[in-house]
Design a protein around this motif. Structure first.
Motif, PDB file in Angstrom:
ATOM      1  N   ASN A   1       2.254   3.537  -4.089  1.00 27.12           N
ATOM      2  CA  ASN A   1       3.311   4.307  -4.617  1.00 27.12           C
ATOM      3  C   ASN A   1       4.400   3.798  -5.382  1.00 27.12           C
ATOM      4  OD1 ASN A   1       1.552   6.518  -4.749  1.00 27.12           O
ATOM      5  ND2 ASN A   1       2.454   7.642  -3.019  1.00 27.12           N
ATOM      6  N   LEU A   2       5.059   2.816  -4.433  1.00 27.22           N
ATOM      7  CA  LEU A   2       6.391   2.064  -4.750  1.00 27.22           C
ATOM      8  C   LEU A   2       6.004   1.204  -5.795  1.00 27.22           C
ATOM      9  CD1 LEU A   2       9.300   1.145  -4.474  1.00 27.22           C
ATOM     10  CD2 LEU A   2       8.460  -0.411  -2.763  1.00 27.22           C
ATOM     11  N   TYR A   3       4.855   0.373  -5.652  1.00 26.34           N
ATOM     12  CA  TYR A   3       4.444  -0.719  -6.862  1.00 26.34           C
ATOM     13  C   TYR A   3       4.143  -0.087  -8.091  1.00 26.34           C
ATOM     14  CZ  TYR A   3       4.017  -3.516  -2.542  1.00 26.34           C
ATOM     15  OH  TYR A   3       4.210  -4.340  -1.517  1.00 26.34           O
ATOM     16  N   GLU A   4       3.695   1.230  -8.186  1.00 27.15           N
ATOM     17  CA  GLU A   4       3.085   1.993  -9.328  1.00 27.15           C
ATOM     18  C   GLU A   4       4.356   2.501 -10.040  1.00 27.15           C
ATOM     19  OE1 GLU A   4       0.047   4.719  -7.986  1.00 27.15           O
ATOM     20  OE2 GLU A   4      -1.485   3.366  -8.332  1.00 27.15           O
ATOM     21  N   LYS A   5       5.373   2.869  -9.361  1.00 29.39           N
ATOM     22  CA  LYS A   5       6.633   3.228  -9.746  1.00 29.39           C
ATOM     23  C   LYS A   5       7.131   2.199 -10.562  1.00 29.39           C
ATOM     24  CE  LYS A   5      11.290   4.305  -8.099  1.00 29.39           C
ATOM     25  NZ  LYS A   5      12.126   4.541  -7.100  1.00 29.39           N
ATOM     26  N   TYR A   6       7.206   1.317 -10.304  1.00 33.99           N
ATOM     27  CA  TYR A   6       7.649  -0.236 -11.010  1.00 33.99           C
ATOM     28  C   TYR A   6       6.832  -0.697 -11.972  1.00 33.99           C
ATOM     29  CZ  TYR A   6      11.993   0.075  -8.442  1.00 33.99           C
ATOM     30  OH  TYR A   6      13.112   0.510  -8.079  1.00 33.99           O
TER      31      TYR A   6
ATOM     32  N   ASP B   1      12.512  -0.327  -2.136  1.00 34.94           N
ATOM     33  CA  ASP B   1      12.666  -0.097  -3.409  1.00 34.94           C
ATOM     34  C   ASP B   1      13.795  -0.735  -3.974  1.00 34.94           C
ATOM     35  OD1 ASP B   1      14.312   1.672  -5.674  1.00 34.94           O
ATOM     36  OD2 ASP B   1      12.197   2.506  -5.235  1.00 34.94           O
TER      37      ASP B   1
ATOM     38  N   LYS C   1      13.304  -3.993  -6.921  1.00 32.55           N
ATOM     39  CA  LYS C   1      14.182  -3.763  -7.946  1.00 32.55           C
ATOM     40  C   LYS C   1      14.742  -4.941  -8.456  1.00 32.55           C
ATOM     41  CE  LYS C   1      17.308  -0.726 -10.451  1.00 32.55           C
ATOM     42  NZ  LYS C   1      18.185   0.377 -10.298  1.00 32.55           N
TER      43      LYS C   1
END
Length: 133
Positions: A104-109, A73, A77
């Protein structure tokens, strides 16, 4: 601690599936690496190519025993924050369809799926994802 290099980092890169070589950095002027370092050892890295007005994430990895601690993350970021006020138009990457944690990490960003490479990874689909800056 996060550090960025545009030349071969003089630190240990043991325990990764991808072995960085000095030759890769000397032959590819677009290649950059962001590392997460503890005790002079890289425990996570994000290897990317900065090609004119776009970024392509080439390899993104955190040592298995260090996963789940927010290191990936922080690396992602850092990359986005560093380039969101520049001329970079987008960031692209490819990920295995079954790598739900990474997706999920990519979609969060704000990364969105733009295409699928059918059975690209030994029968597993590869997802092409993009984030517009």
């Amino acid at each position: 601690m996060i550090k960025e290099y545009d030349s071969y980092p003089q630190l240990s890169v043991d325990n990764f599936t991808y072995k960085l070589t000095k030759n890769e950095f000397s032959t590819n002027p677009y290649l950059k690496i962001i590392t997460y370092v503890e005790k002079d050892k890289i425990i996570g890295f994000l290897l990317y190519s900065l090609i004119y007005d776009r970024i392509e994430i080439e390899q993104f990895e955190v040592i298995t025993k260090e996963r789940g601690k927010g290191i990936g993350d922080k690396l992602l970021k850092y990359l986005i924050e560093k380039h969101k006020e520049t001329a970079i138009k987008n960031i692209t990457l490819e990920v295995k369809e079954d790598n739900i944690v990474a997706i999920n990490l990519y979609e969060k960003y704000g990364f969105k799926k733009v295409s699928t490479r059918e059975k690209y990874y030994d029968g597993i689909n590869g997802l092409l994802m993009e984030k517009t800056l």
